[in-house]
Structures are given as structure tokens and as C-alpha cells.
Scaffold this motif. Structure first.
Motif, PDB file in Angstrom:
ATOM      1  N   GLN A  37       1.229  44.590 -18.966  1.00  0.00           N
ATOM      2  CA  GLN A  37       2.444  44.196 -18.618  1.00  0.00           C
ATOM      3  C   GLN A  37       3.307  45.297 -17.274  1.00  0.00           C
ATOM      4  O   GLN A  37       2.530  46.475 -18.218  1.00  0.00           O
ATOM      5  CB  GLN A  37       3.844  43.724 -19.008  1.00  0.00           C
ATOM      6  N   LEU A  38       3.275  45.252 -16.744  1.00  0.00           N
ATOM      7  CA  LEU A  38       3.651  46.051 -15.040  1.00  0.00           C
ATOM      8  C   LEU A  38       5.045  45.227 -14.448  1.00  0.00           C
ATOM      9  O   LEU A  38       4.799  44.524 -13.698  1.00  0.00           O
ATOM     10  CB  LEU A  38       2.771  46.576 -14.955  1.00  0.00           C
ATOM     11  N   THR A  39       5.359  46.194 -13.964  1.00  0.00           N
ATOM     12  CA  THR A  39       6.399  45.576 -12.588  1.00  0.00           C
ATOM     13  C   THR A  39       6.216  46.433 -11.664  1.00  0.00           C
ATOM     14  O   THR A  39       5.614  47.911 -12.197  1.00  0.00           O
ATOM     15  CB  THR A  39       8.166  46.123 -13.438  1.00  0.00           C
ATOM     16  N   SER A  40       6.671  45.963 -10.724  1.00  0.00           N
ATOM     17  CA  SER A  40       5.761  46.628  -9.641  1.00  0.00           C
ATOM     18  C   SER A  40       7.309  46.296  -7.965  1.00  0.00           C
ATOM     19  O   SER A  40       7.429  45.213  -8.003  1.00  0.00           O
ATOM     20  CB  SER A  40       4.841  46.205  -8.299  1.00  0.00           C
ATOM     21  N   ASP A  41       7.925  47.294  -7.770  1.00  0.00           N
ATOM     22  CA  ASP A  41       8.776  47.128  -6.517  1.00  0.00           C
ATOM     23  C   ASP A  41       8.925  46.037  -5.498  1.00  0.00           C
ATOM     24  O   ASP A  41       7.410  45.684  -4.947  1.00  0.00           O
ATOM     25  CB  ASP A  41       9.131  48.197  -5.312  1.00  0.00           C
ATOM     26  N   PHE A 100      -4.182  40.865 -12.742  1.00  0.00           N
ATOM     27  CA  PHE A 100      -2.658  40.999 -13.298  1.00  0.00           C
ATOM     28  C   PHE A 100      -1.964  40.214 -12.499  1.00  0.00           C
ATOM     29  O   PHE A 100      -2.866  40.067 -11.987  1.00  0.00           O
ATOM     30  CB  PHE A 100      -1.938  42.063 -12.872  1.00  0.00           C
ATOM     31  N   ALA A 101      -1.532  39.099 -13.039  1.00  0.00           N
ATOM     32  CA  ALA A 101      -0.992  37.538 -11.882  1.00  0.00           C
ATOM     33  C   ALA A 101       0.513  38.082 -12.431  1.00  0.00           C
ATOM     34  O   ALA A 101       1.228  38.982 -12.897  1.00  0.00           O
ATOM     35  CB  ALA A 101      -1.500  36.836 -13.271  1.00  0.00           C
ATOM     36  N   ALA A 102       1.020  37.885 -11.203  1.00  0.00           N
ATOM     37  CA  ALA A 102       2.636  37.563 -10.554  1.00  0.00           C
ATOM     38  C   ALA A 102       3.439  36.665 -11.690  1.00  0.00           C
ATOM     39  O   ALA A 102       3.044  35.421 -11.149  1.00  0.00           O
ATOM     40  CB  ALA A 102       2.687  37.513  -9.515  1.00  0.00           C
ATOM     41  N   SER A 103       3.690  36.780 -13.035  1.00  0.00           N
ATOM     42  CA  SER A 103       4.007  35.820 -13.127  1.00  0.00           C
ATOM     43  C   SER A 103       5.499  35.088 -14.153  1.00  0.00           C
ATOM     44  O   SER A 103       5.321  34.456 -14.683  1.00  0.00           O
ATOM     45  CB  SER A 103       3.470  35.689 -15.296  1.00  0.00           C
ATOM     46  N   HIS A 104       6.616  36.135 -13.528  1.00  0.00           N
ATOM     47  CA  HIS A 104       7.608  36.734 -14.106  1.00  0.00           C
ATOM     48  C   HIS A 104       8.570  37.099 -12.962  1.00  0.00           C
ATOM     49  O   HIS A 104       7.897  37.837 -11.930  1.00  0.00           O
ATOM     50  CB  HIS A 104       8.044  37.072 -14.800  1.00  0.00           C
ATOM     51  N   GLU A 105       9.651  37.100 -13.129  1.00  0.00           N
ATOM     52  CA  GLU A 105      10.680  37.211 -12.192  1.00  0.00           C
ATOM     53  C   GLU A 105      11.566  38.063 -12.465  1.00  0.00           C
ATOM     54  O   GLU A 105      12.065  37.520 -13.640  1.00  0.00           O
ATOM     55  CB  GLU A 105      11.874  35.932 -10.923  1.00  0.00           C
ATOM     56  N   GLY A 106      11.481  39.949 -12.036  1.00  0.00           N
ATOM     57  CA  GLY A 106      12.603  40.861 -12.970  1.00  0.00           C
ATOM     58  C   GLY A 106      13.614  40.761 -12.354  1.00  0.00           C
ATOM     59  O   GLY A 106      14.016  40.277 -11.546  1.00  0.00           O
ATOM     60  N   GLY A 143      -2.803  62.373 -10.670  1.00  0.00           N
ATOM     61  CA  GLY A 143      -2.768  60.754 -11.240  1.00  0.00           C
ATOM     62  C   GLY A 143      -1.572  61.131 -12.067  1.00  0.00           C
ATOM     63  O   GLY A 143      -2.106  62.192 -13.411  1.00  0.00           O
ATOM     64  N   THR A 144      -0.750  59.971 -11.619  1.00  0.00           N
ATOM     65  CA  THR A 144       0.159  59.699 -13.297  1.00  0.00           C
ATOM     66  C   THR A 144       0.842  58.092 -13.557  1.00  0.00           C
ATOM     67  O   THR A 144       0.852  57.561 -12.718  1.00  0.00           O
ATOM     68  CB  THR A 144       1.445  60.600 -13.517  1.00  0.00           C
ATOM     69  N   PHE A 145       0.333  58.285 -14.955  1.00  0.00           N
ATOM     70  CA  PHE A 145       1.565  56.954 -15.195  1.00  0.00           C
ATOM     71  C   PHE A 145       2.012  57.034 -16.990  1.00  0.00           C
ATOM     72  O   PHE A 145       1.822  58.233 -17.247  1.00  0.00           O
ATOM     73  CB  PHE A 145       0.006  55.931 -15.283  1.00  0.00           C
ATOM     74  N   GLN A 146       3.113  56.605 -16.968  1.00  0.00           N
ATOM     75  CA  GLN A 146       3.316  56.209 -18.051  1.00  0.00           C
ATOM     76  C   GLN A 146       3.314  54.818 -19.121  1.00  0.00           C
ATOM     77  O   GLN A 146       3.845  53.375 -18.825  1.00  0.00           O
ATOM     78  CB  GLN A 146       5.048  56.410 -18.161  1.00  0.00           C
ATOM     79  N   LEU A 147       2.349  55.246 -20.336  1.00  0.00           N
ATOM     80  CA  LEU A 147       2.663  54.002 -21.165  1.00  0.00           C
ATOM     81  C   LEU A 147       3.544  53.637 -22.550  1.00  0.00           C
ATOM     82  O   LEU A 147       4.145  54.644 -22.915  1.00  0.00           O
ATOM     83  CB  LEU A 147       1.214  53.926 -21.663  1.00  0.00           C
ATOM     84  N   THR A 148       4.282  52.763 -22.381  1.00  0.00           N
ATOM     85  CA  THR A 148       5.140  52.737 -23.544  1.00  0.00           C
ATOM     86  C   THR A 148       5.111  51.627 -24.176  1.00  0.00           C
ATOM     87  O   THR A 148       4.687  49.912 -23.592  1.00  0.00           O
ATOM     88  CB  THR A 148       6.215  52.267 -23.134  1.00  0.00           C
ATOM     89  N   PHE A 149       4.915  51.382 -25.546  1.00  0.00           N
ATOM     90  CA  PHE A 149       4.246  50.131 -26.398  1.00  0.00           C
ATOM     91  C   PHE A 149       5.866  49.698 -26.645  1.00  0.00           C
ATOM     92  O   PHE A 149       6.043  50.482 -27.796  1.00  0.00           O
ATOM     93  CB  PHE A 149       4.032  50.887 -28.013  1.00  0.00           C
ATOM     94  N   ILE A 150       5.464  48.466 -26.818  1.00  0.00           N
ATOM     95  CA  ILE A 150       6.788  47.837 -26.982  1.00  0.00           C
ATOM     96  C   ILE A 150       6.622  46.962 -28.305  1.00  0.00           C
ATOM     97  O   ILE A 150       5.641  45.920 -28.219  1.00  0.00           O
ATOM     98  CB  ILE A 150       7.521  47.074 -26.505  1.00  0.00           C
ATOM     99  N   PRO A 151       7.184  47.122 -29.728  1.00  0.00           N
ATOM    100  CA  PRO A 151       6.356  46.097 -31.056  1.00  0.00           C
ATOM    101  C   PRO A 151       7.740  44.651 -30.059  1.00  0.00           C
ATOM    102  O   PRO A 151       9.306  44.885 -29.485  1.00  0.00           O
ATOM    103  CB  PRO A 151       7.388  46.443 -31.906  1.00  0.00           C
ATOM    104  N   ILE A 169       2.720  49.320 -19.045  1.00  0.00           N
ATOM    105  CA  ILE A 169       2.793  50.732 -17.919  1.00  0.00           C
ATOM    106  C   ILE A 169       3.974  50.599 -17.062  1.00  0.00           C
ATOM    107  O   ILE A 169       3.120  49.549 -16.043  1.00  0.00           O
ATOM    108  CB  ILE A 169       1.070  50.354 -17.244  1.00  0.00           C
ATOM    109  N   GLU A 170       4.441  51.701 -16.188  1.00  0.00           N
ATOM    110  CA  GLU A 170       4.988  52.066 -15.246  1.00  0.00           C
ATOM    111  C   GLU A 170       4.699  53.892 -14.887  1.00  0.00           C
ATOM    112  O   GLU A 170       3.361  54.375 -14.702  1.00  0.00           O
ATOM    113  CB  GLU A 170       6.564  51.926 -15.818  1.00  0.00           C
TER     114      GLU A 170
END
Length: 156
Positions: free
Chosen positions: A125-129, A144-150, A70-78, A90-91
Motif C-alpha cells: 500500500q501507499l498514500t499520495s497527496d 495500484f488502485a485508489a481503494s480507500h479515503e485517507g 531516488g529514494t523511498f521508505q518501506l515499512t513492514f506492518i504486521p 511504500i512512502e
């Protein structure tokens, strides 16, 4: 649940892992629908070098018995929102097809959330197709809750 879950380890991806990570990223219906070519190219190597050099980015692999499963990427955003709280993105979450439905994805997400919490992040946060209904149900089961429209603007 995965037998021998204690054998599951998480570690920073190494350069030698890049071909396997690209293979995992391309092994889904959405990626294939875009005509993704699974060969590792110069862009992949440059991206890996940039991720590896950036303390705000982590490309992580999940491994069992020396095999990357498995794999994933974590990006920390100030940011200034949330009282200046950092957020973790998380991507590119993928589990090898033959290892799905064994608890690996859940363990990866729990590890990611704990990593973000340990770093003091205010939000994960994360996004998903939109076509990944099964993934959406999985993320919902983790709280996780679907909270925004991307929105995206394709540049290349």
C-alpha cells in the motif's frame, strides 16, 4: 527509458545519504507549499537512526554511478487482518528532477513490490497527496488502485 538502467542499484541508505534524501524529499511543489526548510536537523538524524535500527523499516536509495538519484521508505506492518498477513507501506517516493521520466521511478516501485513479495507480504500500500495527480496516474499504471479515503490529524 533510461540508458544504462543496468547501472541503477538499490541499497540501504547510509547516514551520509541523509542530506541528499532530505533534498529529494523537499524538491517538490507540495513540500515547498508547506514551507519546508531543506536543512537537515536533529529530527532527521533521530528519524534516520530509528529507521536504521528497525528491521521493519528500510530507507532505500537508488543510485547511478555513485549518485543518489531516488529514494523511498518501506515499512513492514504486521497485522491481524488478511489472516495475519504483513503489509508493506511504500512512502516518500522521490526521483531527482533531472532524472525523472527515465524509468527510475518505475524501477524503484517494481523493486519495492518484489521486496515485499519476497518477504511474504499480503499487500503493498501507499498514500499520495491529493494534489499529486501525475503521481496518481503513475501508481495506477503500476496496478495500484485508489481503494480507500485517507485521513490525517496534524499533531506538530
Amino acid at each position: 527509458m533510461l540508458v544504462g538502467m543496468t547501472d541503477l542499484i538499490f541499497r540501504a541508505a547510509r547516514r551520509a545519504d541523509v542530506p541528499r534524501v532530505i533534498e529529494l524529499l523537499n524538491d517538490d511543489a507540495v513540500a515547498r507549499s508547506r514551507g519546508v526548510v531543506p536543512e537537515v536537523g536533529a529530527g532527521h538524524w533521530a528519524a534516520f537512526a530509528a529507521i536504521d535500527a528497525d528491521p521493519n523499516n528500510e530507507l532505500v536509495v537508488a543510485e547511478i554511478g555513485g549518485e543518489v538519484v531516488g529514494t523511498f521508505q518501506l515499512t513492514f506492518i504486521p497485522g491481524l487482518s488478511r489472516n495475519g498477513g504483513e503489509r508493506a507501506q511504500i512512502e516518500a517516493v522521490r526521483v531527482a528532477r533531472e532524472h525523472r521520466n527515465q524509468g527510475i521511478g518505475r524501477a524503484m516501485m517494481v523493486w519495492s513490490i518484489e521486496r515485499a513479495r519476497g518477504r511474504g507480504c499480503a499487500l503493498v500500500q501507499l498514500t499520495s497527496d491529493k494534489r499529486r495527480g501525475e503521481a496518481h496516474r503513475f501508481y495506477g499504471s503500476l496496478g495500484f488502485a485508489a481503494s480507500h479515503e485517507g485521513f490525517k490529524l496534524q499533531l506538530l
